[in-house]
Design a protein around this motif. Structure first.
Motif, mmCIF file in Angstrom:
data_model
loop_
_atom_site.group_PDB
_atom_site.id
_atom_site.type_symbol
_atom_site.label_atom_id
_atom_site.label_comp_id
_atom_site.label_asym_id
_atom_site.label_seq_id
_atom_site.Cartn_x
_atom_site.Cartn_y
_atom_site.Cartn_z
ATOM 1 N N ASN A 87 0.811 -1.238 0.016
ATOM 2 C CA ASN A 87 -0.065 0.092 -0.193
ATOM 3 C C ASN A 87 0.980 1.361 -0.100
ATOM 4 N N ILE A 88 1.847 1.273 0.857
ATOM 5 C CA ILE A 88 2.712 2.502 1.014
ATOM 6 C C ILE A 88 3.366 2.644 -0.213
ATOM 7 N N GLU A 89 4.129 1.883 -0.819
ATOM 8 C CA GLU A 89 5.093 1.952 -2.152
ATOM 9 C C GLU A 89 4.054 2.176 -3.310
ATOM 10 N N PHE A 90 2.912 1.953 -3.333
ATOM 11 C CA PHE A 90 1.945 1.724 -4.472
ATOM 12 C C PHE A 90 2.284 2.946 -5.573
ATOM 13 N N GLY A 91 2.416 4.372 -4.741
ATOM 14 C CA GLY A 91 2.599 5.465 -5.689
ATOM 15 C C GLY A 91 3.783 5.483 -6.335
ATOM 16 N N LEU A 92 4.819 4.990 -5.427
ATOM 17 C CA LEU A 92 6.205 4.937 -5.968
ATOM 18 C C LEU A 92 6.348 3.832 -7.304
ATOM 19 N N LYS A 93 5.473 2.776 -6.934
ATOM 20 C CA LYS A 93 5.890 1.743 -8.114
ATOM 21 C C LYS A 93 5.121 2.256 -9.278
ATOM 22 N N VAL A 94 3.942 2.905 -9.470
ATOM 23 C CA VAL A 94 3.053 3.323 -10.543
ATOM 24 C C VAL A 94 4.057 4.367 -11.174
ATOM 25 N N ARG A 95 4.955 5.064 -10.479
ATOM 26 C CA ARG A 95 5.964 6.152 -10.976
ATOM 27 C C ARG A 95 7.229 5.585 -11.652
ATOM 28 N N GLY A 96 7.457 4.213 -11.455
ATOM 29 C CA GLY A 96 8.435 3.366 -12.004
ATOM 30 C C GLY A 96 9.828 3.692 -11.295
ATOM 31 N N VAL A 97 9.653 3.754 -9.762
ATOM 32 C CA VAL A 97 10.864 3.835 -9.222
ATOM 33 C C VAL A 97 11.329 2.512 -9.044
ATOM 34 N N PRO A 98 12.713 2.325 -8.996
ATOM 35 C CA PRO A 98 13.262 1.166 -8.680
ATOM 36 C C PRO A 98 12.909 0.597 -7.511
ATOM 37 N N LYS A 99 12.876 -0.992 -7.487
ATOM 38 C CA LYS A 99 12.433 -1.624 -6.233
ATOM 39 C C LYS A 99 13.494 -1.354 -4.992
ATOM 40 N N GLU A 100 14.835 -1.203 -5.133
ATOM 41 C CA GLU A 100 15.572 -0.945 -4.164
ATOM 42 C C GLU A 100 15.020 0.416 -3.687
ATOM 43 N N GLN B 298 -4.867 4.618 9.433
ATOM 44 C CA GLN B 298 -4.862 5.961 9.132
ATOM 45 C C GLN B 298 -3.194 6.253 8.727
ATOM 46 N N ARG B 299 -2.518 5.687 9.838
ATOM 47 C CA ARG B 299 -1.147 5.903 9.759
ATOM 48 C C ARG B 299 -0.372 5.518 8.386
ATOM 49 N N VAL B 300 -0.891 4.143 7.988
ATOM 50 C CA VAL B 300 -0.556 3.690 6.814
ATOM 51 C C VAL B 300 -0.954 4.632 5.465
ATOM 52 N N ALA B 301 -2.158 5.454 5.640
ATOM 53 C CA ALA B 301 -2.965 5.967 4.657
ATOM 54 C C ALA B 301 -1.868 7.343 4.575
ATOM 55 N N ILE B 302 -1.406 7.767 5.484
ATOM 56 C CA ILE B 302 -0.612 9.212 5.608
ATOM 57 C C ILE B 302 0.839 8.858 4.840
ATOM 58 N N ALA B 303 1.235 7.549 5.355
ATOM 59 C CA ALA B 303 2.621 7.207 5.057
ATOM 60 C C ALA B 303 2.489 7.088 3.383
ATOM 61 N N ARG B 304 1.500 6.424 2.823
ATOM 62 C CA ARG B 304 1.339 6.209 1.409
ATOM 63 C C ARG B 304 1.066 7.728 0.609
ATOM 64 N N ALA B 305 0.532 8.787 1.219
ATOM 65 C CA ALA B 305 0.404 10.115 0.729
ATOM 66 C C ALA B 305 1.721 10.976 0.762
#
Length: 334
Positions: free
Chosen positions: A103-116, A148-155
């Motif tokens: 959930n947290i890394e979802f936004g980075l993943k769709v932007r193509g940020v490398p896994k590491e 809620q903390r997870v949602a803020i982290a994702r944002a």
């Protein structure tokens, strides 16, 4: 941050004469500026337009007129995913079937940020928000406060220029609300993100905020910095949301203040009973005496046709009572 006037230098987010219509409801015109490291807390009744304002900034609603600018760039017609705005809706909108980490890394993943790189970013934000112990749990297994903390982290993991939080304190117990305020302070002081928080009531998140604004019937009123807003809320309707128990029209107080305005007072500034008075003393009709949760006695009085709540002090005999109003602790409101 300002909610009116001309363009300001250094404003991360700026709304210029924005009007949004949703069915029969009209938001605006809204003029608003929020700078880096500022937290604008917008409060007011349900249906006032708070969520509509957030969705207009986010790009889910297109304004009928006016402009939305981020870093002085007009984003009014820019798609949601290109605005660099983080958003936490009231529902949180986590993916229940996915792990907290995913959930947290979802936004980075769709932007193509490398896994590491994603892994390092998740580790950092998880430690900051104290969610590292349940990164591998499914989102559906979390408590509301944890989710809620997870949602803020994702944002915030995508380093947005603007962060929008829609009713984040709704449904939280006092401990969780206090922890939420700590998270917003972190976003404010460490990440320096321009943040807007909307809430029906301001109380739970006051210490995390730098400025208060009141919204009613689609109109936004700037009350100023928190300290000033609490002592001089300007609007009678806003005063009721900031802990003022009494709003007394000036016409009920003789020539004490301008007739079209009112005095806002907390119950502790109104005393009922035959006791020494260091303010304005009037006579009223006692309607009710009741005990507060702290053990003090409160009195409900009809004062020249206005219902007033105060502390019961001194002797009371019958229904005709003295009411002492401490004028020096009152706020003049419209």
């Amino acid at each position: 941050m300002r909610s009116g006037g001309g363009p300001g230098l250094g404003a991360k987010l700026r709304l210029e004469d924005v009007v949004t219509r949703i069915g029969a409801f009209t938001l605006g015109p809204v003029n608003l500026e929020v700078g880096d490291g500022e937290v604008a807390l917008i409060f007011g009744p349900n249906g006032a337009g708070k969520s509509t304002l957030l969705k207009t900034i986010l790009g889910l609603y297109r304004p009928e007129r006016g402009r939305v600018l981020i870093d002085d760039v007009d984003v009014t017609n820019v798609p949601v995913n290109r605005r660099e705005v983080g958003y936490v809706p009231q529902s949180l909108a986590l993916f229940d079937h996915m792990s907290v980490r995913d959930n947290i890394e979802f936004g980075l993943k769709v932007r193509g940020v490398p896994k590491e790189e994603r892994g390092r970013a998740v580790k950092e934000v998880a430690e900051r928000l104290h969610i590292e112990d349940f990164l591998d749990r499914r989102a559906s297994e979390l408590s509301w406060g944890q989710a809620q903390r997870v949602a803020i982290a994702r944002a915030v993991i995508t380093r947005p220029k603007v962060l929008l939080l829609d009713e984040p304190a709704s449904g939280l117990d006092p401990w969780s609300a206090d922890y939420l305020a700590d998270l917003i302070v972190y976003v404010r002081d460490e990440l320096k993100v321009a943040t807007i928080v909307v809430s029906q009531y301001a109380g739970k998140l006051l210490r995390a905020s730098t400025r208060l604004l009141f919204m009613s019937n689609g109109k936004l009123y700037d009350l100023g910095p928190v300290e000033r807003a609490l002592t001089s809320p300007m609007k009678a309707e806003a005063a009721a949301y900031l802990g003022y128990d009494n709003v007394i029209p000036c016409k009920a107080l003789g020539n004490l203040c301008e007739g079209s305005k009112s005095l806002a007072l907390r119950y502790s500034s109104v005393q009922v009973g035959e006791a020494p008075c260091d303010g304005l003393q009037l006579k009223g009709w006692l309607e009710q005496i009741y005990a507060d949760v702290d053990g003090s006695l409160r009195a409900r009085v009809d004062l020249n046709g206005v219902k007033v709540t105060g502390l019961l002090k001194g002797k009371v005999e019958g229904r005709d009572v003295y009411v002492c109003i401490k004028i020096d602790s009152a706020a003049l409101v419209e």
